[in-house]
Design a protein around this motif. Structure first.
Motif, short mmCIF file in Angstrom:
data_model
loop_
_atom_site.label_atom_id
_atom_site.label_comp_id
_atom_site.label_asym_id
_atom_site.label_seq_id
_atom_site.Cartn_x
_atom_site.Cartn_y
_atom_site.Cartn_z
N HIS A 19 11.48 -27.40 26.74
CA HIS A 19 10.15 -27.20 26.17
C HIS A 19 9.54 -28.51 25.71
N ALA A 20 10.35 -29.37 25.07
CA ALA A 20 9.81 -30.59 24.46
C ALA A 20 10.21 -31.86 25.21
N SER A 21 10.95 -31.73 26.32
CA SER A 21 11.40 -32.89 27.09
C SER A 21 12.22 -33.85 26.22
N TRP A 22 13.15 -33.30 25.48
CA TRP A 22 14.00 -34.11 24.61
C TRP A 22 15.26 -34.55 25.36
N PRO A 23 15.84 -35.68 24.99
CA PRO A 23 17.10 -36.13 25.62
C PRO A 23 18.24 -35.16 25.28
N ALA A 24 19.09 -34.93 26.24
CA ALA A 24 20.19 -33.99 26.04
C ALA A 24 21.15 -34.45 24.97
N ASP A 25 21.33 -35.79 24.83
CA ASP A 25 22.33 -36.27 23.86
C ASP A 25 21.87 -36.13 22.41
N GLN A 26 20.64 -35.70 22.19
CA GLN A 26 20.19 -35.47 20.82
C GLN A 26 20.26 -34.01 20.43
N MET A 27 20.70 -33.17 21.34
CA MET A 27 20.82 -31.75 21.05
C MET A 27 22.24 -31.44 20.54
N VAL A 28 22.32 -30.74 19.44
CA VAL A 28 23.59 -30.35 18.83
C VAL A 28 23.60 -28.84 18.65
N VAL A 29 24.69 -28.20 19.05
CA VAL A 29 24.83 -26.75 18.86
C VAL A 29 25.71 -26.50 17.64
N LEU A 30 25.12 -25.90 16.64
CA LEU A 30 25.86 -25.46 15.45
C LEU A 30 25.46 -24.01 15.18
N PRO A 31 26.37 -23.07 15.40
CA PRO A 31 26.00 -21.65 15.28
C PRO A 31 25.75 -21.25 13.83
N GLU A 32 25.27 -20.06 13.67
CA GLU A 32 25.15 -19.48 12.32
C GLU A 32 26.55 -19.32 11.74
N GLY A 33 26.70 -19.63 10.47
CA GLY A 33 27.97 -19.39 9.79
C GLY A 33 28.00 -17.99 9.21
#
Length: 725
Positions: free
Chosen positions: A504-518
């Protein structure tokens, strides 16, 4: 670190009442859990009934108001609540306790208004009114103040915890189970009754305990041909003068009644152990008690059965067919004691009581306290210095989604936390926001909105900026307007939404972090109520993309197979959101759904709407299957919370569902969802399936491990593995 604790129970130290026993056992358990513990008494004790058992306990000191550097002269009944809190505060100023454990609502209300103790109170709430009639607005207000000032609210039983949460929203998330710990030595079940039948009672002697009435029992048993003696241990508690005179006369002068008077707990249990059967028999107006009495639990640890009133609480503890239930009238208690004189009944009842007592061992209580201490007093994160703490700011217009993280960061040594809560997307205290932008080492933005753009514009060299993005923002231009070069990490709750946000925003992949709901599995994991396997649950049904209509389709399909299936919907209503109710297509969706419920023979009696509120854990006790029927979800916390509670998840195949939940819970049409539910129920797999669901959530999304991942990301920019925690 040496953990320092203070315990105060608003109790007569010379009595054997529940509050005095609680104070003694709490001090002992905290010491066993590793705390240096001070037990503060309400008054100078005249006997050693309470203190003798603690004399040899290391790490426990006992203090009364008229000794030490801060002496107080209490009244005839001991410290008033105001005096107690003032004395605690003065002692705390010298020693700085890590936790202050209180019992007694009057004292807790005063302590809740002490800023010096806020956040360090661990409050036992066993003395709250047990009925809705007793939960007046004034009582609810007092309990709300207590909850907001307390780190934990200690509840002796699950029914008490759920009742408290349902009536006091502020208690949700703070109420924890700490069942009573039995100090009685475990003994094998007695061989059988003897002649005469020795009946024992050891506990507080108050008006609710049928004291004069219990002295009638030997004569009533003699009339039934059963020779019996009654042995009573305890000092008379406060009551009306007329009742006190009548009770004392009955105890002192009734034939075959031996009143041993007040004794230490150890002596009392020794006398009780010499009896064949125990009494825990109360007036009918005490049937609403929300936690079991010690007088009902300790006999089982001594190997003897107990006569109790038949209440839902004791039916859950001892079984509906327990043979020694008694009616409130003396004849009812005498009939139960007569049954206890039969060897086969005595053996069965003693075994039931021993099994119940085994659930309340001191070791379990100590381990629970250790777990609570780890939660309340975590160590400083690696890489931080408590003398020079890392400065963290959390900003956003709605921070409720980060509440667990905020509470955790606020209690961490080595971290200093401040909040910037925006009133709306564009409304905020500009001076505060600029101050925090200049102050913080790390800024965490909840939601990718104008506040994230603000902190990106004002980011300093060396400062780190983290932005947590949700589904909502992908329908806006804010992500595209964010200067991604100023952002150190964009946090998403699932891989699917991380990929959608990046595209959607054309962001670099290395700046994406997956942290699920706790997911707080410990809070949510509670016993299910009877019939839960036939109850479907929907948690949040607004807006229409949550597809309430699809949940109704599943229910209709199931009720065609078994009319016992029902649907519970815990939600706000669409008219509670102006932005939903003002849209014609949204209004039409709900009008159609509600009209369908009213007009359908299969649905009209089978759908219940429950009000929105934080008492989710209590509500989930009656839900056997948690539905996720929406068209589109980023994580769907409700499904995970339901699974953590022991409900079986039934998930529509929304995009990305398989990156959050196991394929075994995901279904491609309404019939498949209904088939899955019915197969679990009719195949007797309900317990196995819900255990598997809870285990999956605990392994993937347990709150402690998600918080640890957050702390590593904030403190050291240590990113989780691509698959999340």
């Amino acid at each position: 670190m040496s953990i320092r604790a203070l315990v105060y129970g608003d109790a007569d130290p010379d009595s054997l009442d529940a509050a005095a026993v609680w104070a003694q056992s709490m001090a002992r358990a905290l010491a066993a859990a590793g705390c240096s513990t001070m037990l503060l008494l309400r008054s100078r004790p005249a006997t050693d009934r309470l203190t003798a058992a603690l004399a040899g306990t290391s790490d426990v000191t006992v203090r009364h108001p008229q000794e030490g550097g801060h002496r107080v002269d209490p009244g005839p009944q001991g410290l008033t609540p105001e005096q107690a809190v003032e004395l605690i505060t003065r002692i705390d100023a010298e020693r700085r306790f890590h936790l202050v454990v209180l019992r007694g609502r009057r004292t807790a209300v005063v302590a809740a208004h002490s800023e010096a103790l806020a956040g360090r109170l661990w409050t036992c709430v066993d003395d709250i009114p047990p009925t809705l009639a007793g939960m007046t607005p004034g009582v609810v207000s007092e309990l709300t103040d207590i909850a907001l000032a307390s780190r934990f609210l200690l509840c002796a039983g699950e029914e008490l915890r759920c009742f408290l949460e349902s009536n006091v929203p502020a208690a949700c998330g703070r109420a924890v189970l700490l069942p009573p710990a039995l100090t009685a030595p475990r003994r094998p079940a007695a061989d059988g009754p003897g002649v005469p039948l020795r009946v024992g009672y050891a506990g507080s002697l108050t008006e609710s305990r049928n004291v004069p009435e219990m002295t009638e029992l030997p004569a009533l048993l003699a009339a039934r041909g059963v020779p019996a003696e009654l042995h009573v241990v305890g000092a008379l508690g406060r009551g009306s003068p007329e009742w006190t005179r009548r009770a004392a006369k009955a105890l002192e002068h009734t034939p075959n009644v031996v009143w041993h008077g007040g004794r230490s707990r150890e002596e009392a249990l020794g006398l009780l152990a010499d009896c064949h059967v125990a009494l825990s028999w109360h007036r009918h107006d005490s049937d609403a008690a929300l936690a079991p009495a010690l007088t009902a639990l300790e006999p089982g640890a001594l190997g003897i059965p107990v006569v109790v009133n038949r209440t839902p609480l004791y039916e859950e503890l001892l079984g509906a067919d327990y043979p020694l239930y008694a009616d409130p009238a003396p004849q009812g208690a005498a009939a139960a004691l007569e049954r206890a004189g039969r060897p086969e009944v005595h053996r069965e009842a003693a075994a039931r009581c021993a099994a119940a007592a085994a659930r309340f061992t001191p070791d379990r209580g100590v381990e629970t306290l250790r777990s609570l201490l780890r939660t309340a007093l975590p160590p400083a994160p690696r890489g931080t210095n408590p003398r020079l703490p890392l400065k963290v700011a959390v900003a956003g217009p709605d921070l409720t989604g980060l509440d667990p993280l905020i509470r955790h960061l606020d209690g961490l040594p080595g971290v200093e936390l401040r909040l910037d809560e925006w009133e709306g997307p564009h409304t905020h205290d500009q001076y505060l926001s600029r101050e925090l932008a200049a102050w913080a080492d790390v800024v965490v933005c909840e939601w990718c909105g104008p506040h994230a753009l603000f902190y990106a514009r004002h980011k300093r060299s060396g400062q780190r900026l983290l932005v947590r993005l949700h589904r909502f923002e992908l329908a806006t231009e804010w992500p595209r307007r964010l200067d991604i070069e100023k952002v150190d990490a964009v946090v998403c709750v699932s891989r699917h939404y991380a990929e959608r946000a990046r595209e959607h925003a054309s962001w670099p992949a290395d700046q994406m972090v997956v942290l699920p709901e706790g997911i707080d599995v410990a809070q949510l994991s509670r016993p299910k109520l009877e019939g839960a396997r036939y109850t479907l649950g929907v948690l949040g049904a607004v807006p229409s993309r949550k597809r309430l209509d699809r949940a109704l389709d599943v229910l209709t399909e199931l009720r065609g197979r078994d009319p016992r299936y029902t649907l519970a919907v815990k939600t706000r209503q669409p008219w509670d959101y102006w932005w939903v109710w003002n849209r014609p297509e949204e209004r039409a969706h709900y009008e159609h759904a509600y009209r369908r419920i009213q007009r359908s023979g299969r649905l009209a009696e089978a759908v219940v709407f429950d009000p929105y509120g934080p008492d989710v854990a209590a509500w989930l006790r009656r839900v056997g299957f948690i539905l996720s029927t929406g068209d589109d979800e980023s994580f769907h916390r409700a499904a995970a919370e339901g699974a953590a509670s022991g409900s079986v998840p039934v998930v529509w195949h929304w995009p990305g569902a398989d990156t959050v939940y196991s394929p075994r819970w995901i279904h491609r049409d309404v019939t498949a969802m209904a088939d899955a539910v019915h197969a679990v129920v009719t195949g007797d797999r309900f317990d196995a399936e819900r255990a598997a669901a809870r285990a999956e959530i605990a392994e993937r999304y347990a709150l402690p491990q998600v918080l640890e991942q957050w702390v590593r990301l904030i403190v050291a920019d240590e990113r989780p593995a691509p698959d999340g925690p």
